[in-house]
Structures are given as structure tokens and as C-alpha cells.
Scaffold this active site. Structure first.
Site, mmCIF file in Angstrom:
data_model
loop_
_atom_site.group_PDB
_atom_site.id
_atom_site.type_symbol
_atom_site.label_atom_id
_atom_site.label_comp_id
_atom_site.label_asym_id
_atom_site.label_seq_id
_atom_site.Cartn_x
_atom_site.Cartn_y
_atom_site.Cartn_z
ATOM 1 N N LYS A 174 0.856 -1.191 0.000
ATOM 2 C CA LYS A 174 0.000 0.000 0.000
ATOM 3 C C LYS A 174 0.896 1.246 0.000
ATOM 4 O O LYS A 174 1.777 1.383 0.862
ATOM 5 C CB LYS A 174 -0.882 -0.039 1.246
HETATM 6 O O1 G3P Z 1 -9.222 2.008 4.325
HETATM 7 C C1 G3P Z 1 -9.142 3.303 4.840
HETATM 8 C C2 G3P Z 1 -9.954 3.376 6.064
HETATM 9 O O2 G3P Z 1 -9.316 2.718 7.109
HETATM 10 C C3 G3P Z 1 -10.331 4.727 6.448
HETATM 11 O O3 G3P Z 1 -11.531 4.603 7.107
HETATM 12 O O4 G3P Z 1 -13.355 5.296 8.560
HETATM 13 O O5 G3P Z 1 -10.972 5.931 9.100
HETATM 14 O O6 G3P Z 1 -12.163 6.994 7.214
HETATM 15 P P1 G3P Z 1 -12.032 5.782 8.044
#
Ligand code: G3P
Length: 215
Positions: free
Chosen positions: A87
């Protein structure tokens, strides 16, 4: 559409795998920290532990932000297990690193994508996956799902094989909309995957069937 789980929690990954619908895992440094995984040795071991649970791709993020650092780190991650996808953040050095990895047959997931232009660059560089963050765009009053639509059109226009991995997916309607648009993958926490199961009419109907079965 493929379902990835967005966590570094082994118990949750196992629960999703046991459900029989899991296609892969995405992690990031925040998710690793949340599980208390510290130090290079432990972090690398944790990625291998995840690969042993799930049948599918496991995204492991580089920390370096310069080209040579990303290459060194990414090559080490890729050697850990055949399921590892490196990644890489959507920055200038990251695009160079994705191009380099693509030439070496190392699969990549370009993360922190918030615009169609970024997604186009990632595809041109040869990213295996691109990760637009739907929920974080919604958080700043911008339509995250519109971005998924735009990327789908652009990739289809030119036949890019980069898979659209909708990330920052927060609720069941995000998943349904992503499936309608044609995202290749969604990644989300376990509770969001499980929320697809729920419908009050299912519960009411089942309760009635079980009651009638006793008559
Ligand atoms: O895959 C990216 C993810 O972990 C971000 O999620 O909910 O932290 O915006 P969030």
C-alpha cells in the site's frame, strides 16, 4: 464485488473469513496501532498472521515517503507472503514507486485517493488497486460516491485494469451504492459487513415461522 475487511484485528478477520464471504484485508498504520502492534519485527509477523487466516490479498502500507525508502520497504513487505499487496500513499514519490513496483511484478494499492485525477495517475502508474476514501469525503461535505462513479467511468473509458477499492466505507448504503456503481471491491469494518444481514422484517418473519412451527 469483492469484500475486504478493513482492520488489523485477527479475531475480526477470522470471524469474517468464517462467514465465507471475505476476499481480502486492508490495513493501515492507524489500524495496526489500534491493535497495539509495535516494532518492525512484530508488524511484519502480524502481516504474515493475517495472510494465514484469509484467502486473498492483504494490503500492507509503507511508512517511508521517499522513493528509495518506499521501494526498500515495499520489497521487504512483498517478500513476506504472496498475498501481500504493497500500500503506497498518493504522493509524487508514491506514483514513482508504484510504477517501479509494477515493473517488478509487485502488486500495489494506491491509498489516500480523494480525486478522479489522483485515481487516473494511479492507474497510469500501474497500481493494482486504487483506494478512494468515500466516508472521509462525505465528512467534508463532498460526495464520496460521486468520486467512485467518476473513477468507474474513467477506467472503463480507457480499459484500465486497476481495481477500484472503495475505502472508508462506513455503512450498508455505502456498500449498496458502491455495488450499484460497479466498484470492484469495498473495504470496511466487520460491523458494516454484518449490517448487511439486518432487516426487521426478516426478524419478524422468522419469529412468526418459529412460532407457527410449534403449532
Ligand atoms: O481504508 C481506509 C480506512 O481505514 C479509512 O476509514 O473510517 O478511518 O475513514 P475511516
Amino acid at each position: 464485488m469483492e469484500f475486504f475487511i478493513d482492520t488489523a484485528n485477527l479475531a475480526q478477520i477470522k470471524e469474517a473469513q468464517d462467514l465465507g464471504v471475505l476476499d481480502g484485508v486492508t490495513t493501515n498504520p492507524s489500524l495496526m496501532a489500534k491493535e497495539g502492534i509495535k516494532g518492525e519485527k512484530n508488524i511484519l509477523k502480524h502481516y504474515v498472521d493475517i495472510c494465514k487466516i484469509v484467502d486473498g490479498d492483504v494490503s500492507a502500507e509503507v511508512i517511508a515517503t521517499d522513493f528509495s525508502g518506499m521501494v526498500k520497504e515495499g520489497e521487504r513487505l512483498a517478500k513476506l507472503h504472496k498475498q501481500i499487496v504493497v500500500k503506497v500513499p498518493m504522493i509524487k514519490e508514491g506514483i514513482k514507486a508504484i510504477k517501479y513496483f509494477s515493473g517488478k511484478g509487485i502488486r500495489t494499492n494506491c491509498t489516500l485517493v480523494f480525486s478522479a485525477g489522483q485515481a487516473l495517475l494511479a492507474a497510469k502508474a500501474g497500481a493494482t488497486y486504487v483506494s478512494p476514501f468515500v466516508g472521509r469525503l462525505d465528512d467534508v461535505s463532498t460526495d464520496g460516491l460521486r468520486l467512485i462513479e467518476d473513477i468507474r467511468i474513467i477506467y472503463d473509458n480507457y480499459g484500465y485494469s486497476t481495481k477500484i477499492l472503495a475505502a472508508s466505507v462506513r455503512h450498508p448504503m455505502h456498500i449498496i451504492e458502491c455495488a450499484t456503481i460497479g466498484a470492484d471491491v469495498v473495504t470496511c469494518p466487520l460491523n458494516v459487513i454484518l449490517s448487511l444481514l439486518k432487516h426487521p422484517l426478516t426478524d419478524i418473519g422468522l419469529a412468526q415461522f418459529l412460532a407457527d412451527a410449534k403449532k
